[in-house]
Write a protein that holds these residues in place. Structure first.
Motif, PDB file in Angstrom:
ATOM      1  N   GLU A  29      19.239  27.441 -45.837  1.00  0.00           N
ATOM      2  CA  GLU A  29      19.647  27.271 -47.133  1.00  0.00           C
ATOM      3  C   GLU A  29      19.470  28.437 -48.255  1.00  0.00           C
ATOM      4  N   GLN A  30      18.064  28.871 -48.194  1.00  0.00           N
ATOM      5  CA  GLN A  30      18.008  29.902 -49.288  1.00  0.00           C
ATOM      6  C   GLN A  30      18.576  31.062 -48.967  1.00  0.00           C
ATOM      7  N   THR A  31      18.728  31.532 -47.410  1.00  0.00           N
ATOM      8  CA  THR A  31      19.426  32.852 -47.137  1.00  0.00           C
ATOM      9  C   THR A  31      20.911  32.814 -47.664  1.00  0.00           C
ATOM     10  N   GLN A  32      21.354  31.704 -47.486  1.00  0.00           N
ATOM     11  CA  GLN A  32      22.876  31.420 -47.713  1.00  0.00           C
ATOM     12  C   GLN A  32      23.078  31.557 -49.325  1.00  0.00           C
ATOM     13  N   LYS A  33      22.281  31.019 -49.979  1.00  0.00           N
ATOM     14  CA  LYS A  33      22.073  31.189 -51.554  1.00  0.00           C
ATOM     15  C   LYS A  33      22.050  32.478 -52.137  1.00  0.00           C
ATOM     16  N   ASN A  34      21.062  33.208 -51.437  1.00  0.00           N
ATOM     17  CA  ASN A  34      20.719  34.795 -51.623  1.00  0.00           C
ATOM     18  C   ASN A  34      21.910  35.383 -51.245  1.00  0.00           C
ATOM     19  N   LEU A  35      22.726  35.187 -50.169  1.00  0.00           N
ATOM     20  CA  LEU A  35      23.846  36.121 -49.858  1.00  0.00           C
ATOM     21  C   LEU A  35      25.169  35.836 -50.847  1.00  0.00           C
ATOM     22  N   LEU A  36      24.988  34.807 -51.595  1.00  0.00           N
ATOM     23  CA  LEU A  36      25.999  34.713 -52.346  1.00  0.00           C
ATOM     24  C   LEU A  36      25.853  35.070 -53.739  1.00  0.00           C
ATOM     25  N   GLU A  37      24.413  35.578 -53.814  1.00  0.00           N
ATOM     26  CA  GLU A  37      24.125  36.130 -55.178  1.00  0.00           C
ATOM     27  C   GLU A  37      24.129  37.837 -54.995  1.00  0.00           C
TER      28      GLU A  37
END
Length: 101
Positions: free
Chosen positions: A51-59
């Motif tokens: 989850e956090q990895t995907q969120k960071n990649l969106l940012e």
């Protein structure tokens, strides 16, 4: 080509791989994954949670990967580049590789 035969072998032989993303506030988020499939300069991972990895990649689409193995003597590489979630997969495209060992 960034991922040559030697780097590909290390990625495929590594017992685990470390991925690091960074959020927009600059906080690094390291995770350990089991395996990645190398296709040219891309390494493809199955997304399990992350989850956090995907969120960071969106940012910010930046990702670093560390792979190391003792097979045939110690070898390791740090790869940097960009990544994006794509359905059930995470696709990392290497832009730079550095030998660690």
């Amino acid at each position: 080509m960034i991922i040559d035969g030697t780097i590909k072998a290390v990625v495929e032989q590594a017992a685990s791989l470390t991925l690091v993303t960074v959020g927009k506030d600059g906080t690094p988020h390291p995770i350990i994954v089991g395996k990645g499939a190398v296709e040219g300069d891309n390494v493809i991972f199955g997304i399990y949670k992350m989850e956090q990895t995907q969120k960071n990649l969106l940012e910010t689409d930046k990702l670093w990967m560390v792979a190391a193995t003792m097979d045939g003597g110690p070898k390791g590489y740090r790869l940097s580049g960009t990544a994006k979630p794509n359905g059930e997969k995470l696709i990392f495209t290497a832009e730079k590789a550095e030998a660690l060992l």
